[in-house]
Structure formats: C-alpha cells, structure tokens
Write a protein that holds these residues in place. Structure first.
Motif, PDB file in Angstrom:
ATOM      1  N   GLU A 135       0.805  -1.218   0.000  1.00  0.00           N
ATOM      2  CA  GLU A 135       0.000   0.000   0.000  1.00  0.00           C
ATOM      3  C   GLU A 135       0.843   1.276   0.000  1.00  0.00           C
ATOM      4  OE1 GLU A 135      -3.224   0.081   2.700  1.00  0.00           O
ATOM      5  OE2 GLU A 135      -3.834  -1.960   2.219  1.00  0.00           O
ATOM      6  N   ARG A 136       2.140   1.144  -0.069  1.00  0.00           N
ATOM      7  CA  ARG A 136       3.051   2.279  -0.177  1.00  0.00           C
ATOM      8  C   ARG A 136       4.390   1.735  -0.641  1.00  0.00           C
ATOM      9  NH1 ARG A 136       3.701   6.041   4.915  1.00  0.00           N
ATOM     10  NH2 ARG A 136       1.519   6.259   4.365  1.00  0.00           N
ATOM     11  N   ILE A 137       4.963   2.368  -1.665  1.00  0.00           N
ATOM     12  CA  ILE A 137       6.276   1.952  -2.136  1.00  0.00           C
ATOM     13  C   ILE A 137       7.143   3.178  -2.348  1.00  0.00           C
ATOM     14  CG2 ILE A 137       5.523  -0.203  -3.217  1.00  0.00           C
ATOM     15  CD1 ILE A 137       5.566   1.209  -5.904  1.00  0.00           C
ATOM     16  N   SER A 138       8.429   2.964  -2.354  1.00  0.00           N
ATOM     17  CA  SER A 138       9.386   4.035  -2.583  1.00  0.00           C
ATOM     18  C   SER A 138      10.001   3.820  -3.965  1.00  0.00           C
ATOM     19  CB  SER A 138      10.468   3.994  -1.502  1.00  0.00           C
ATOM     20  OG  SER A 138      11.433   4.986  -1.755  1.00  0.00           O
ATOM     21  N   THR A 139       9.793   4.767  -4.862  1.00  0.00           N
ATOM     22  CA  THR A 139      10.301   4.666  -6.223  1.00  0.00           C
ATOM     23  C   THR A 139      10.547   6.070  -6.767  1.00  0.00           C
ATOM     24  OG1 THR A 139       9.902   3.692  -8.403  1.00  0.00           O
ATOM     25  CG2 THR A 139       7.999   4.578  -7.247  1.00  0.00           C
ATOM     26  N   THR A 140      11.009   6.153  -7.991  1.00  0.00           N
ATOM     27  CA  THR A 140      11.248   7.466  -8.584  1.00  0.00           C
ATOM     28  C   THR A 140       9.926   8.106  -8.985  1.00  0.00           C
ATOM     29  OG1 THR A 140      11.476   6.597 -10.814  1.00  0.00           O
ATOM     30  CG2 THR A 140      13.469   6.696  -9.473  1.00  0.00           C
ATOM     31  N   GLU A 141       9.949   9.404  -9.156  1.00  0.00           N
ATOM     32  CA  GLU A 141       8.725  10.112  -9.530  1.00  0.00           C
ATOM     33  C   GLU A 141       8.253   9.698 -10.921  1.00  0.00           C
ATOM     34  OE1 GLU A 141       7.013  14.660  -9.967  1.00  0.00           O
ATOM     35  OE2 GLU A 141       8.979  14.321  -9.063  1.00  0.00           O
ATOM     36  N   ALA A 142       9.187   9.467 -11.831  1.00  0.00           N
ATOM     37  CA  ALA A 142       8.818   9.070 -13.193  1.00  0.00           C
ATOM     38  C   ALA A 142       8.124   7.715 -13.194  1.00  0.00           C
ATOM     39  CB  ALA A 142      10.056   9.027 -14.077  1.00  0.00           C
ATOM     40  N   LYS A 143       8.643   6.770 -12.420  1.00  0.00           N
ATOM     41  CA  LYS A 143       8.011   5.448 -12.352  1.00  0.00           C
ATOM     42  C   LYS A 143       6.654   5.530 -11.659  1.00  0.00           C
ATOM     43  CE  LYS A 143      12.315   2.895 -12.368  1.00  0.00           C
ATOM     44  NZ  LYS A 143      13.269   2.130 -11.549  1.00  0.00           N
ATOM     45  N   ALA A 144       6.547   6.390 -10.657  1.00  0.00           N
ATOM     46  CA  ALA A 144       5.270   6.551  -9.961  1.00  0.00           C
ATOM     47  C   ALA A 144       4.212   7.130 -10.898  1.00  0.00           C
ATOM     48  CB  ALA A 144       5.450   7.444  -8.739  1.00  0.00           C
ATOM     49  N   ARG A 145       4.595   8.119 -11.696  1.00  0.00           N
ATOM     50  CA  ARG A 145       3.647   8.684 -12.659  1.00  0.00           C
ATOM     51  C   ARG A 145       3.279   7.660 -13.723  1.00  0.00           C
ATOM     52  NH1 ARG A 145       3.606  14.629 -13.070  1.00  0.00           N
ATOM     53  NH2 ARG A 145       4.884  15.425 -11.379  1.00  0.00           N
ATOM     54  N   PHE A 146       4.238   6.822 -14.091  1.00  0.00           N
ATOM     55  CA  PHE A 146       4.030   5.791 -15.103  1.00  0.00           C
ATOM     56  C   PHE A 146       2.992   4.770 -14.629  1.00  0.00           C
ATOM     57  CE2 PHE A 146       5.629   1.545 -16.547  1.00  0.00           C
ATOM     58  CZ  PHE A 146       5.229   1.648 -17.869  1.00  0.00           C
ATOM     59  N   MET A 147       3.042   4.369 -13.372  1.00  0.00           N
ATOM     60  CA  MET A 147       2.163   3.299 -12.901  1.00  0.00           C
ATOM     61  C   MET A 147       0.858   3.804 -12.299  1.00  0.00           C
ATOM     62  SD  MET A 147       3.564   1.951  -9.344  1.00  0.00           S
ATOM     63  CE  MET A 147       2.577   2.587  -8.020  1.00  0.00           C
ATOM     64  N   ARG A 148       0.748   5.095 -12.044  1.00  0.00           N
ATOM     65  CA  ARG A 148      -0.435   5.627 -11.372  1.00  0.00           C
ATOM     66  C   ARG A 148      -1.720   5.341 -12.139  1.00  0.00           C
ATOM     67  NH1 ARG A 148      -1.633  11.874  -9.566  1.00  0.00           N
ATOM     68  NH2 ARG A 148      -3.666  11.440  -8.682  1.00  0.00           N
ATOM     69  N   GLY A 149      -1.705   5.556 -13.435  1.00  0.00           N
ATOM     70  CA  GLY A 149      -2.907   5.331 -14.234  1.00  0.00           C
ATOM     71  C   GLY A 149      -3.370   3.896 -14.201  1.00  0.00           C
ATOM     72  N   GLU A 150      -2.426   2.963 -14.285  1.00  0.00           N
ATOM     73  CA  GLU A 150      -2.793   1.543 -14.260  1.00  0.00           C
ATOM     74  C   GLU A 150      -3.325   1.138 -12.889  1.00  0.00           C
ATOM     75  OE1 GLU A 150      -3.603  -2.023 -15.916  1.00  0.00           O
ATOM     76  OE2 GLU A 150      -2.810  -0.294 -16.972  1.00  0.00           O
ATOM     77  N   ALA A 151      -2.724   1.651 -11.824  1.00  0.00           N
ATOM     78  CA  ALA A 151      -3.200   1.325 -10.477  1.00  0.00           C
ATOM     79  C   ALA A 151      -4.613   1.859 -10.262  1.00  0.00           C
ATOM     80  CB  ALA A 151      -2.251   1.900  -9.428  1.00  0.00           C
ATOM     81  N   GLU A 152      -4.869   3.073 -10.700  1.00  0.00           N
ATOM     82  CA  GLU A 152      -6.212   3.638 -10.556  1.00  0.00           C
ATOM     83  C   GLU A 152      -7.218   2.875 -11.413  1.00  0.00           C
ATOM     84  OE1 GLU A 152      -5.849   7.791 -11.423  1.00  0.00           O
ATOM     85  OE2 GLU A 152      -4.991   8.239  -9.459  1.00  0.00           O
ATOM     86  N   HIS A 153      -6.791   2.449 -12.592  1.00  0.00           N
ATOM     87  CA  HIS A 153      -7.682   1.684 -13.463  1.00  0.00           C
ATOM     88  C   HIS A 153      -8.045   0.347 -12.813  1.00  0.00           C
ATOM     89  CE1 HIS A 153      -9.509   0.052 -17.041  1.00  0.00           C
ATOM     90  NE2 HIS A 153      -8.681  -0.981 -16.991  1.00  0.00           N
TER      91      HIS A 153
END
Length: 93
Positions: A32-50
């Motif tokens: 429920e919380r991970i530490s990653t780069t901002e670019a990777k977080a933006r990359f996966m945000r849409g898929e997680a919300e979907h």
C-alpha cells in the motif's frame, strides 16, 4: 519535434516496461506504499487507478465479478494480491 508521442519509455523496451509496470503495481497493492522514482510513480499511477476502478465495478451490484478478477489478474502477478484488491482495497474507495 516530439508531437503526438504518448507514454513514457523509462529507458526500457516494451517487454521490460510491461514487466516493470506489473511489478510496481503488484508491490503497491501488497504494501500500500512503495518508494520509487517520480517518473516510475507517474508511469504506474494510471494503471493502479484503473485496476481499482475495475475492482469497484466488479464488486458493485450487478457487476461481473469473475470478469473483473480476470482483468485484474492480467496485470497483478500474485493471486493473493488480486483477492486483496477486491476484498480490502476497492471497498475503501
């Protein structure tokens, strides 16, 4: 000029990007919380919300729960995490 170029490449080919996406989303739902780069977080945000939206539609009245589970299992690599998405995470939203 880079007109009409959509998506992020993250310095990887398409197979590596999809594996990275699946791994990041699975770990996000696991911890429920991970530490990653901002670019990777933006990359996966849409898929997680979907996936959360798919789970919400699956557990809704009149929703097709089996189809939603199968759609989520295409991305999430662990069946236990898929089950947790539908029982714990999606009802919160």
């Amino acid at each position: 000029m880079k007109h009409g170029v959509a998506g992020r490449k993250l310095g990887r080919d398409s197979a590596q990007r999809s594996a990275l996406l699946r791994g990041l989303v699975t770990e996000l739902f696991r911890h429920e919380r991970i530490s990653t780069t901002e670019a990777k977080a933006r990359f996966m945000r849409g898929e997680a919300e979907h996936l959360i939206t798919v789970a919400k539609k699956g557990i809704a009245e009149g929703g097709n729960n089996v189809h939603a589970h199968r759609q989520a299992a295409r991305v999430i690599t662990d069946p236990d995490i898929t089950h947790r998405l539908f029982t714990e995470i999606a009802p919160r939203f």
